[in-house]
Design a protein around this motif. Structure first.
Motif, short mmCIF file in Angstrom:
data_model
loop_
_atom_site.label_atom_id
_atom_site.label_comp_id
_atom_site.label_asym_id
_atom_site.label_seq_id
_atom_site.Cartn_x
_atom_site.Cartn_y
_atom_site.Cartn_z
N GLN A 1 43.84 21.36 36.79
CA GLN A 1 43.79 20.05 37.44
C GLN A 1 42.51 19.89 38.27
O GLN A 1 41.88 18.83 38.27
N GLU A 2 42.10 20.96 38.95
CA GLU A 2 40.86 20.90 39.74
C GLU A 2 39.65 20.74 38.84
O GLU A 2 38.75 19.93 39.13
N ASP B 1 49.30 28.83 39.16
CA ASP B 1 47.90 28.94 39.57
C ASP B 1 46.96 28.36 38.52
O ASP B 1 46.00 27.65 38.86
N ILE B 2 47.21 28.64 37.24
CA ILE B 2 46.28 28.15 36.23
C ILE B 2 46.43 26.64 36.00
O ILE B 2 45.47 25.97 35.63
N ILE B 3 47.63 26.13 36.25
CA ILE B 3 47.80 24.66 36.19
C ILE B 3 46.96 24.01 37.28
O ILE B 3 46.28 23.00 37.04
N VAL C 1 40.54 36.56 29.61
CA VAL C 1 39.58 37.60 29.21
C VAL C 1 39.84 38.80 30.12
O VAL C 1 39.60 38.72 31.33
N GLY C 2 40.34 39.86 29.55
CA GLY C 2 40.78 40.98 30.38
C GLY C 2 42.00 40.54 31.15
O GLY C 2 43.00 40.10 30.57
N ASP C 3 41.92 40.61 32.48
CA ASP C 3 43.04 40.18 33.33
C ASP C 3 42.72 38.88 34.08
O ASP C 3 43.46 38.49 34.98
N SER C 4 41.62 38.23 33.70
CA SER C 4 41.18 37.04 34.43
C SER C 4 41.06 35.84 33.50
O SER C 4 40.74 35.98 32.32
N PHE C 5 41.29 34.65 34.06
CA PHE C 5 41.15 33.42 33.30
C PHE C 5 39.79 32.79 33.58
O PHE C 5 39.31 32.81 34.73
N GLY D 1 50.19 36.79 25.72
CA GLY D 1 51.07 35.94 26.51
C GLY D 1 50.54 35.76 27.91
O GLY D 1 49.67 36.51 28.37
N ILE D 2 51.05 34.76 28.59
CA ILE D 2 50.64 34.48 29.97
C ILE D 2 51.82 34.74 30.88
O ILE D 2 52.90 34.16 30.69
#
Length: 297
Positions: free
Chosen positions: A269-270, A263-265, A215-219, A255-256
């Motif tokens: 996981q967390e 970082d998003i992986i 969303v925007g530049d943030s996940f 796209g990512i």
């Protein structure tokens, strides 16, 4: 179909103004989402098991304006030719028009097929479930687990809620014990008459899906319907209780960046670890309530 998952409740589009979109996107960029959550926070959800009587196992998840019921039916069938010693797992998702008027007819069928495909892909890893344990007579008979889900209401991030309900339903599933007698073509199968004479599935490696939406530049995780409509893309990770990634699925039109994947992986996981902990806690509460009710009778 991927675009439908980013904003499943399509009717929101007529209610979300440009100012609202700016408000949501700016809030996410500052770490303050419209509903007060942080970027990694899941919405509160409740779980119930054994909610459908004529199934081998069932579960329901309820969250803010989201309700999914999953039933598992174990039936004897034929194994596939490429895996003659294994059982089968088949998914079907029905999207009720109650979830959104626009899901009536073909729209609902397409979304249901897409969600079922995501579940099938997540469980394609052979380590998710021991399908060999579902084999009965090699090449002739096996247990087939039909996993049917009904989406009654959805307020964003439906696939994650669906995956949680599926795992709980599989945990609740009981397979009748069989007695195989005879040899060769004369082999016969007898099903135990006592419904309590059954076995459970080993779900120690079955995953849940954790979806991060850009969303925007943030996940953010567990995006609301409004956040999904403001998002450009999403990525869903199938994560097992040990933190292993079983499958990855991209959605949306954007796209990512490659440098953000690590970082998003880690975030997925967390978050998965936290959700598994919540699921375990809620399932223990269900068992405790069941035992208390049994003692009272």
């Amino acid at each position: 179909a991927d675009a439908k998952c980013l904003g499943m409740t399509s009717s929101y589009k007529t209610l979300l103004s440009r100012c609202e979109r700016v408000y949501i996107v700016d809030g996410v960029s500052q770490g303050i989402r419209a509903d007060g959550r942080g970027g990694k926070d899941y919405r509160h959800f409740s779980l119930e098991t054994g909610v459908v009587s004529n199934t081998s196992g069932s579960a329901r998840i309820t969250s803010e304006h989201t309700s999914v019921v999953v039933g598992v039916k174990a039936e004897l069938g034929e194994p596939t030719s490429n895996k003659p010693n294994c059982g089968r797992l088949e998914f079907f998702v029905d999207c009720s028009a109650l979830a959104s008027p626009q899901l009536e007819g073909r729209e609902g069928e397409e979304l249901g097929s897409h969600l079922a495909h995501q579940l099938t892909s997540a469980y394609r890893n052979e380590e998710c479930l021991d399908l060999e344990a579902l084999g009965v007579i090699p090449g002739r008979q096996c247990w087939v687990l039909y996993v049917d889900a009904l989406l009654l209401e959805g307020s964003g991030n439906v696939v994650d809620a669906l995956s949680i309900a599926v795992r709980c339903a599989l945990t609740n599933t009981r397979i009748p014990r069989l007695v195989v007698s005879g040899e060769g073509e004369e082999m016969e199968i007898e099903v135990a008459d006592n419904p309590l004479d059954s076995t459970t599935l080993d779900v120690s490696c079955t995953p849940i899906l954790v979806t991060l939406s850009l969303v925007g530049d943030s996940f953010v995780v567990d995006a609301s319907a409004a956040e999904e409509l403001c998002g450009s893309c999403s990525v869903s990770f199938a994560v097992d209780p040990s933190g292993r990634l079983m499958h990855t699925c991209m959605g949306g039109h954007g796209g990512i960046p490659y440098d953000k994947m690590h970082d998003i992986i880690q975030i997925a996981q967390e978050v998965a670890e936290d959700v598994f902990g919540l699921m375990e806690q809620k399932q223990q509460e269900i068992v405790s309530k069941s035992l208390s009710a049994h003692d009272m009778t």
